[in-house]
Design a protein around this motif. Structure first.
Motif, PDB file in Angstrom:
ATOM      1  N   ARG A 299       0.830  -1.197   0.000  1.00 25.40           N
ATOM      2  CA  ARG A 299       0.000   0.000   0.000  1.00 25.40           C
ATOM      3  C   ARG A 299       0.871   1.256   0.000  1.00 25.40           C
ATOM      4  O   ARG A 299       1.802   1.367   0.805  1.00 25.40           O
ATOM      5  CB  ARG A 299      -0.921   0.009   1.221  1.00 25.40           C
TER       6      ARG A 299
ATOM      7  N   VAL B 125       0.781   5.605  -0.181  1.00 28.16           N
ATOM      8  CA  VAL B 125       0.103   6.896  -0.155  1.00 28.16           C
ATOM      9  C   VAL B 125       0.970   7.888  -0.914  1.00 28.16           C
ATOM     10  O   VAL B 125       2.165   8.029  -0.626  1.00 28.16           O
ATOM     11  CB  VAL B 125      -0.118   7.402   1.285  1.00 28.16           C
TER      12      VAL B 125
ATOM     13  N   VAL C  78      -2.749   5.108  -3.475  1.00 25.05           N
ATOM     14  CA  VAL C  78      -3.805   6.090  -3.241  1.00 25.05           C
ATOM     15  C   VAL C  78      -3.182   7.476  -3.326  1.00 25.05           C
ATOM     16  O   VAL C  78      -2.320   7.831  -2.510  1.00 25.05           O
ATOM     17  CB  VAL C  78      -4.474   5.888  -1.872  1.00 25.05           C
TER      18      VAL C  78
ATOM     19  N   ARG D  42      -6.795  12.728   8.414  1.00 25.45           N
ATOM     20  CA  ARG D  42      -7.221  11.789   7.360  1.00 25.45           C
ATOM     21  C   ARG D  42      -6.019  11.176   6.661  1.00 25.45           C
ATOM     22  O   ARG D  42      -5.991   9.973   6.372  1.00 25.45           O
ATOM     23  CB  ARG D  42      -8.118  12.507   6.355  1.00 25.45           C
TER      24      ARG D  42
ATOM     25  N   ASP E   3      -4.419   8.698   8.980  1.00 27.13           N
ATOM     26  CA  ASP E   3      -5.172   7.441   8.985  1.00 27.13           C
ATOM     27  C   ASP E   3      -4.725   6.550   7.824  1.00 27.13           C
ATOM     28  O   ASP E   3      -4.609   5.319   7.982  1.00 27.13           O
ATOM     29  CB  ASP E   3      -6.671   7.710   8.874  1.00 27.13           C
ATOM     30  N   LEU E   4      -4.496   7.157   6.674  1.00 30.36           N
ATOM     31  CA  LEU E   4      -4.003   6.394   5.525  1.00 30.36           C
ATOM     32  C   LEU E   4      -2.566   5.920   5.771  1.00 30.36           C
ATOM     33  O   LEU E   4      -2.232   4.758   5.491  1.00 30.36           O
ATOM     34  CB  LEU E   4      -4.053   7.253   4.259  1.00 30.36           C
TER      35      LEU E   4
ATOM     36  N   ARG F  88      -2.013   2.769   7.701  1.00 27.13           N
ATOM     37  CA  ARG F  88      -2.327   1.513   7.020  1.00 27.13           C
ATOM     38  C   ARG F  88      -1.443   1.270   5.796  1.00 27.13           C
ATOM     39  O   ARG F  88      -1.617   0.286   5.087  1.00 27.13           O
ATOM     40  CB  ARG F  88      -3.803   1.524   6.610  1.00 27.13           C
ATOM     41  N   ALA F  89      -0.499   2.167   5.556  1.00 17.18           N
ATOM     42  CA  ALA F  89       0.330   2.088   4.357  1.00 17.18           C
ATOM     43  C   ALA F  89       1.691   1.466   4.644  1.00 17.18           C
ATOM     44  O   ALA F  89       2.136   1.385   5.800  1.00 17.18           O
ATOM     45  CB  ALA F  89       0.520   3.484   3.770  1.00 17.18           C
TER      46      ALA F  89
ATOM     47  N   VAL G 142     -11.616   3.474  -1.451  1.00 17.10           N
ATOM     48  CA  VAL G 142     -10.453   3.503  -0.568  1.00 17.10           C
ATOM     49  C   VAL G 142     -10.895   3.500   0.891  1.00 17.10           C
ATOM     50  O   VAL G 142     -10.317   2.793   1.729  1.00 17.10           O
ATOM     51  CB  VAL G 142      -9.577   4.735  -0.873  1.00 17.10           C
TER      52      VAL G 142
ATOM     53  N   TRP H  58      -9.385   0.368   2.788  1.00 16.78           N
ATOM     54  CA  TRP H  58      -8.341   0.683   3.762  1.00 16.78           C
ATOM     55  C   TRP H  58      -8.913   0.896   5.166  1.00 16.78           C
ATOM     56  O   TRP H  58      -8.170   1.192   6.092  1.00 16.78           O
ATOM     57  CB  TRP H  58      -7.576   1.941   3.315  1.00 16.78           C
TER      58      TRP H  58
ATOM     59  N   VAL I  17     -10.828   3.360   6.337  1.00 21.47           N
ATOM     60  CA  VAL I  17     -10.647   4.748   6.763  1.00 21.47           C
ATOM     61  C   VAL I  17     -11.966   5.473   6.516  1.00 21.47           C
ATOM     62  O   VAL I  17     -12.106   6.250   5.571  1.00 21.47           O
ATOM     63  CB  VAL I  17      -9.494   5.432   5.988  1.00 21.47           C
TER      64      VAL I  17
ATOM     65  N   LEU J 142     -12.641   9.325   5.458  1.00 20.34           N
ATOM     66  CA  LEU J 142     -12.443   9.889   4.124  1.00 20.34           C
ATOM     67  C   LEU J 142     -13.749  10.332   3.485  1.00 20.34           C
ATOM     68  O   LEU J 142     -13.771  11.247   2.651  1.00 20.34           O
ATOM     69  CB  LEU J 142     -11.754   8.879   3.207  1.00 20.34           C
TER      70      LEU J 142
END
Length: 378
Positions: free
Chosen positions: A16, A18, A41, A79, A82-83, A86-87, A364, A368, A370, A373
């Motif tokens: 993953r 970002v 993403v 936000r 948060d990504l 998880r990346a 997404v 993911w 989240v 978003l």
């Protein structure tokens, strides 16, 4: 179709990424990761990137998904964090200190995800006297000596588009860096910051030439060396129709075939006699001007003379070799380079066209986990 039967989508499937939206080398690096199968993403800003290209034609955003986040809004940084939590990789191309001021710098991200690889793409790097200065590809390669090598000695240096700086010295080094750091993170659980500076990468590209310079085998000026157009059997020549042929007949056996097919074997001076290179160049140039590019292409077809026609961007996809390999592909009505390199077990493909800003938000948020978003009003 079961999961086992689903064709692999590249060796980075499951990784993953970002991408904090920017222009130039950052998006291209993220595209390469996406081409290799990563779930990229792109975090677009409201109003777009400012790039004067219709987003539908921005191929560097293919194989990605996009969400729109205003990092200057109260909950914008959270936000993105948060990504990042998880990346595996995050890529940004801001000037030094900007990501920190926005609340999404390495410290904030690593507080949420210690294993994150944080890739920073800049021209000048994260430190040094010019680190805070604006710049573009041409300025970066100018300082490295790379630009000064390209072109004729009696003309201004030739500008190689933004291929040498932005993409070769920038994007490709960033990708190598984040993948090496990802390998380390998966082995140790510790992420790190990757400082990819175009001035570093473009300088590194010239490693062999610096060695030749130190050994006395390279002159520090344009058109005076074996690989910079100074050599008459390594360069380009105009044909009768105003087009060009490229010649790279460096080795003796290739040179012999070249002068034979060109029809000057009895006129060409010894290839190693540098004092007669100007004479040889004039002889080669005059001979190429007697036929069209198409005619010369036919002459050298199937030979080992190392001669090829200089094609335009629109011509290249139709060359028989590139067509046979599928070097270019058509997707969504756009002819574009296919993903590279190629893998025997995990083939890659153009899976989707350029991501439209915000179009992937719902998917997404679900994939993911989240949910923030999709919230509006902030």
């Amino acid at each position: 179709m079961t999961t086992a039967e689903t064709p692999p989508q590249g060796p980075l499937t499951g990784v993953r990424v970002v991408e904090l939206a920017g222009i130039g080398p950052g998006p291209f690096a993220a595209m390469l990761l996406a081409d290799l199968g990563a779930d990229v993403v792109r975090v677009d800003r409201p109003g777009g990137s400012g790039l004067a290209v219709n987003p539908a034609f921005d191929i560097t955003n293919r194989n990605k998904r996009s969400v729109v986040v205003d990092l200057k809004s109260p909950d914008g940084p959270s936000r993105v964090l948060d990504l990042a939590e998880r990346a595996d990789i995050l890529i940004e191309g801001y000037r030094p200190g900007v990501a920190e001021r926005l609340g999404v710098g390495p410290r904030a991200c690593h507080a949420r995800n210690p294993a994150l690889v944080y890739g920073r793409m800049t021209g000048w790097g994260q430190d040094g006297p010019l680190a805070d200065r604006a710049g573009h590809d041409i300025a970066y390669i100018a300082l490295t000596g790379t630009l000064g090598m390209i072109g004729r000695d009696d003309e201004a240096p030739a500008v190689p588009a933004n291929l040498v700086g932005d993409y070769a010295g920038g994007s490709l080094y960033l990708v190598v860096g984040v993948l090496a750091a990802l390998h380390h993170a998966r082995a140790t659980g510790s992420g790190q910051v990757v400082d990819a500076a175009i001035v570093d990468g473009a300088s590194h590209l010239a490693a062999m030439i610096h060695g030749m310079l130190a050994a006395g085998g390279w002159q520090d000026r344009r058109s005076a060396n074996l690989l910079d157009g100074g050599c008459p059997f390594y360069g380009t020549y105009e044909t009768a129709d105003g087009r060009y042929m490229a010649v790279g007949a460096l080795e003796q056996q290739f040179y012999d075939e070249f002068v034979g097919l060109l029809g000057i074997a009895d006129q060409a001076p010894a290839r190693k006699d540098v004092t007669r290179w100007a004479e040889l160049r004039e002889t080669v140039a005059a001979r190429f001007k007697t036929r069209t590019r198409q005619e010369w292409t036919a002459v050298f077809e199937g030979s080992d003379a190392c001669v090829a026609p200089v094609l335009s961007l629109r011509e290249a996809p139709h060359h028989p070799h590139l067509a046979a390999r599928g070097t270019f592909t058509d997707h969504g009505g756009i002819t574009q380079p296919a993903p590279a390199p190629r893998f025997s077990a995990t083939p890659t493909a153009v899976r989707s066209g350029p991501a439209q800003p915000g179009a992937g938000t719902a998917d997404v948020a679900r994939d993911w986990d989240v949910p923030g978003l999709t919230q509006t009003g902030t």
